[in-house]
Design an enzyme around this catalytic site. Structure first.
Site, PDB file in Angstrom:
ATOM      1  CD  GLU A   1      39.109 130.126   6.533  1.00 12.65           C
ATOM      2  OE1 GLU A   1      38.632 130.634   5.626  1.00 12.65           O
ATOM      3  OE2 GLU A   1      39.551 128.938   6.918  1.00 12.65           O
TER       4      GLU A   1
ATOM      5  CD  GLU B   1      41.142 120.503   7.786  1.00 14.23           C
ATOM      6  OE1 GLU B   1      41.887 120.805   6.849  1.00 14.23           O
ATOM      7  OE2 GLU B   1      40.337 120.898   8.262  1.00 14.23           O
TER       8      GLU B   1
END
Lengths: 277, 342
Positions: free
Chosen positions: A51, A62
């Site tokens: 990824e 995040e």
């Protein structure tokens, strides 16, 4: 070629009877050259699927480790264009490891979905995860990716009930990604026992291999999740190795790949160990 | 990006069921939040249609906020310019000192109706933070206000007020440590505490239904201006002027006039050091469409789609040269420049 690369990899892993180790790194963290070196080293260190984050200034889902990774990359001038260039360079040495791009909507909107899909497929990317595009907003992007045989991977989460899982899987291909905790990346810890029934729900709804991410930091936890899922994603713990290496002036690539190696080994041996126990 | 085509000049139909104002709006949030966003939408639909909710809100606006706020004829300003008669809508006379409390009062009543037990909010200069802290104190709910560390330094008196009201102010150091980062941090809190927490967004931004809710709750400003102008002048105003940052006071005063062809609407953005520099806060005049904080809107961004910081000076200058009504979609769809270009 592209969706095919993901399908081929998971078919091979199924034949081996083990889960995938999915390594998340931020493109261009801490700089382009090192980022490329890390990327090229990931398959050898045991990453089955990669990824690749493309940095965004305002990554709302995040936690601090990946926020900081994005800022490090942006500070060194990383862009979506350079991220795709990095994939092209990677493809010169590896034609089989699937690469899933992961990031936020605005850089893609800025480029235009069709242009992005064409460029990303040409560079050798296989799939895309966009954190802030839920199924309700996904059609234009999914259409653009379909035209290039790229996969869109819409996330399933602890708050997705069975009705939503159906909606999510309508436009998901490649593999299903289950976000194991309600929260941001790299903060809460995933519990394999809690995750297991959700993995089965997602597998039933999608008919796809299910990878689990968010909240997996250690080889022990990676192994535990590998026993109940088809793949284990680790991100924050890897980008933290970049930060640590920079802080103590170590070689970044070696440190990140060593962590990948220990996590990948844990995932590879997880089911064997569980059989012998 | 082709806009749908409702009846020309009828803006009451927006947003559509997908939360779109033409090309703009929408729900660009992580999947974890999506069920909650649907729940909020359903709860707001029900509240909006419930006369008991509207009566409760109206009561608090009258007796707690202190509405209606006066429409004041600015005699000396009118004489100074020697043109139009200038009236000022005195939103600073509301409790807490700004228009922000109109929206906070509506949203806290909704949060209570939904059974939420914890409130979070973002704030820039601190007015929305103070209004949020105030309504939370009124209803006894814990309140966490996210504020950029840079803004915490710039706006200490407001931080003091929020603390005094019992709110916890979280200084946000991530990113550029200003409003957009405060909103990111609030969203991170929300995605982590989805079950008990209500996110009280203070401006015409965020995912559907927030822009609609903020518009509806702030529209009390324009409704009053309409009635007050009719009472004072026997006619509607020729023009309505509002400053546009996030857009909540602007859409509040504009919305009840959107279908009045004869009323020109001017949104004024802060031009900072000038529109020929990148040091301004004019997202509509100087930005491009994109997605941030859950909605498609005009954004200040670089050529790669990274969000740039709005430049803020302590005494914002208004851009007289660019005072065109260009309100993008938070208020109404499409480009208004043709209708309002002089």
């Amino acid at each position: 070629m592209t969706k095919a690369r993901i399908d081929a990899r998971f078919a091979a892993l199924k034949a081996e009877g083990r889960a995938a180790f999915v390594a998340y790194v931020m493109a261009g963290d801490p700089d382009y050259a090192t980022g490329l070196e890390i990327l090229k080293g990931l398959p050898g260190a045991g990453a089955d699927v990669i990824e690749l984050g493309f940095p965004f200034s305002d990554p709302m889902a995040e936690g601090p480790p990946i926020q900081r990774a994005a800022l490090r990359a942006l500070d060194k001038g990383m862009t979506l264009t350079k991220t795709l260039q990095m994939i092209s360079e990677f493809r010169q040495v590896d034609q089989t490891t699937p690469i899933i791009l992961m990031g936020y909507a605005n850089p893609l909107i800025n480029r235009g979905f069709e242009t992005f899909a064409r460029d990303a497929a040409a560079a050798g990317a296989d799939g895309l995860i966009v954190v802030d595009i839920p199924p309700e907003e996904a059609d234009p992007l999914a259409d653009a990716l379909d035209a290039e045989q790229m996969s869109l991977l819409l996330l399933s989460t602890p708050t997705s009930d069975d009705a939503r899982l159906k909606i999510i899987q309508k436009r998901t291909s490649g593999f299903a990604y289950y976000v194991s905790v309600a929260g941001v990346t790299g903060v809460k810890e995933a519990d394999a026992a809690v995750v297991a029934p959700h993995v089965q729900r997602v597998r039933a709804a999608s008919g796809l291999p299910v990878c689990v991410g968010f909240g997996i930091r250690t080889p022990e936890r990676a192994a535990a999740v590998a026993r109940v899922a088809d793949g284990v994603v680790v991100g924050s713990a890897l980008v933290e190795e970049v930060a640590e290496a920079l802080a103590v002036n170590e070689t970044v690539t070696a440190r990140v790949l060593s962590k990948v190696d220990s996590l990948a080994k844990a995932v590879r041996s997880a089911r064997v160990e569980s059989l012998t126990v | 990006m082709n806009a749908p085509t409702p009846a020309p000049n009828d803006y009451s139909a927006y947003p559509d069921a997908q939360g779109r104002f033409g090309d703009y709006g929408g729900r660009y949030v992580p999947e974890t939040l999506m069920p909650l966003v649907h729940e909020l939408d359903a709860a707001y639909r029900a509240a909006k249609a419930d006369p008991a909710f509207q009566a409760e809100l109206s009561g608090f606006l009258t007796h707690y906020v202190g509405r209606p706020s006066p429409l004041y004829f600015a005699e000396r300003l009118t004489r100074h310019y020697g043109g139009a008669k200038i009236y000022l809508k005195r939103e600073e006379l509301n409790h807490t000192g700004s228009h922000k409390i109109n929206n906070c009062m509506g949203q806290i009543l909704l949060a209570r109706r939904m059974g939420k037990t914890r409130i979070i909010a973002e704030t820039g200069a601190g007015q929305h933070g103070v209004a949020s802290a105030t309504v939370c104190a009124r209803f006894g709910l814990p309140c966490v206000v996210y504020m950029g560390a840079v803004d915490v330094e710039r706006q200490k008196p407001n931080v003091f007020r929020m603390n005094l009201l019992g709110a916890r102010v979280e200084a946000v150091t991530s990113g550029s440590a200003t409003l957009k980062d405060a909103m990111n941090e609030a969203l991170r809190d929300w995605v982590t505490n989805v079950h008990d927490t209500y996110y009280m967004i203070g401006t015409a931004a965020g995912m559907h239904p927030y822009p609609e809710m903020v518009r509806d709750f702030q529209s009390v400003i324009g409704k009053e201006v309409r009635e007050q102008t009719l009472a004072a002048e026997g006619r509607l105003p020729d023009a309505v002027v509002a400053c546009v940052g996030g857009g909540s006071n602007a859409i509040g005063i504009f919305h009840p006039f959107l279908n009045d062809e004869g009323v020109r609407l001017y949104g004024v953005e802060a031009a900072g050091e000038g529109m020929d520099t990148d040091r301004h806060a004019a997202a509509i005049n100087g930005g491009r469409p994109g997605v941030l904080h859950g909605n498609m809107t005009y954004l200040l961004q670089d050529p790669e789609g990274q969000i740039t910081e709005a430049h803020s000076i302590s005494r914002p200058r208004l851009s007289r040269h660019r005072a065109r009504a260009f309100l993008a979609a938070r208020c109404r769809p499409g480009d208004l420049s043709d209708r309002h270009r002089r």
